[in-house]
Design a protein around this motif. Sequence first.
Motif, PDB file in Angstrom:
ATOM      1  N   TYR A  97       0.905  -1.337   0.271  1.00  0.00           N
ATOM      2  CA  TYR A  97      -0.098  -0.065  -0.015  1.00  0.00           C
ATOM      3  C   TYR A  97       0.868   1.318   0.000  1.00  0.00           C
ATOM      4  CZ  TYR A  97      -3.911  -3.189   1.060  1.00  0.00           C
ATOM      5  OH  TYR A  97      -5.042  -4.093   0.987  1.00  0.00           O
ATOM      6  N   LEU A  98       2.077   1.109  -0.131  1.00  0.00           N
ATOM      7  CA  LEU A  98       3.019   2.317  -0.152  1.00  0.00           C
ATOM      8  C   LEU A  98       2.227   3.270  -1.589  1.00  0.00           C
ATOM      9  CD1 LEU A  98       6.568   0.962   0.535  1.00  0.00           C
ATOM     10  CD2 LEU A  98       5.306   2.626   1.795  1.00  0.00           C
ATOM     11  N   ASN A  99       2.426   4.497  -1.106  1.00  0.00           N
ATOM     12  CA  ASN A  99       1.955   5.409  -2.129  1.00  0.00           C
ATOM     13  C   ASN A  99       0.538   5.553  -2.314  1.00  0.00           C
ATOM     14  OD1 ASN A  99       4.748   6.273  -2.514  1.00  0.00           O
ATOM     15  ND2 ASN A  99       5.087   4.708  -3.908  1.00  0.00           N
ATOM     16  N   PHE A 100      -0.204   4.856  -1.605  1.00  0.00           N
ATOM     17  CA  PHE A 100      -1.688   4.706  -1.480  1.00  0.00           C
ATOM     18  C   PHE A 100      -2.236   5.399  -0.300  1.00  0.00           C
ATOM     19  CE2 PHE A 100      -1.639   1.223  -4.242  1.00  0.00           C
ATOM     20  CZ  PHE A 100      -2.588   1.087  -4.929  1.00  0.00           C
ATOM     21  N   THR A 101      -3.376   6.057  -0.554  1.00  0.00           N
ATOM     22  CA  THR A 101      -4.143   6.847   0.342  1.00  0.00           C
ATOM     23  C   THR A 101      -5.796   5.727   0.563  1.00  0.00           C
ATOM     24  OG1 THR A 101      -3.385   9.056   0.134  1.00  0.00           O
ATOM     25  CG2 THR A 101      -5.589   8.694   1.294  1.00  0.00           C
ATOM     26  N   ILE A 102      -5.943   5.429   1.519  1.00  0.00           N
ATOM     27  CA  ILE A 102      -7.216   4.317   1.731  1.00  0.00           C
ATOM     28  C   ILE A 102      -8.075   5.434   2.573  1.00  0.00           C
ATOM     29  CG2 ILE A 102      -8.334   2.461   2.385  1.00  0.00           C
ATOM     30  CD1 ILE A 102      -5.293   1.194   2.622  1.00  0.00           C
ATOM     31  N   GLN A 103      -9.321   5.626   1.813  1.00  0.00           N
ATOM     32  CA  GLN A 103     -10.318   6.271   2.089  1.00  0.00           C
ATOM     33  C   GLN A 103     -11.612   5.591   2.582  1.00  0.00           C
ATOM     34  OE1 GLN A 103     -11.091   8.805  -1.321  1.00  0.00           O
ATOM     35  NE2 GLN A 103      -9.093   9.955  -0.895  1.00  0.00           N
TER      36      GLN A 103
END
Length: 160
Positions: A97-103
């Motif tokens: 999940y590096l470089n991800f944003t989880i909303q």
Amino acid sequence: MLDKLTMHLQTTLIGLSGLLSSCGIFSIDPQEEWINVDYKNDLNSTIEIRFEPDSLILSENILIGSEVLEPLSSWTQTDFVNNGDDKKNIETIVDEYLNFTIQLYQSDSLVKVWEDPPGYYGDSIHSPFNYDSWEIRPVESNPENVVGAVTFIITEEDLK
């Protein structure tokens, strides 16, 4: 005559055994074991999980852009090869999940944003980027070669 026939039969059998063993029919290597990556909605309401950027292919796994989870349901996002070590299995998926944003959305309203970096943050931070927030669970319906699931459970705490 019998010697010629025996010699041809031996040649044929040797050729067939080489062919069958090279194509994997009699392979003795164990099959890979798989771990699912699950998100569990432990709420009594429908939620949506969104991954930004939208959809990427990482390490040959497709990470889907968003998913709606009904109350008390689970979603298997992807899977990966079992490392044989629970701690390593959790680190493997969280590091993807590096470089991800989880909303997290509820009723079309943004209620939570989780961002990296991943790490061991104990029980004080509940986040998909916290290795300590994930659980290793047995899978309920055991598809072939799936030995478990790395599960992130979304709770009331996540709505605050």
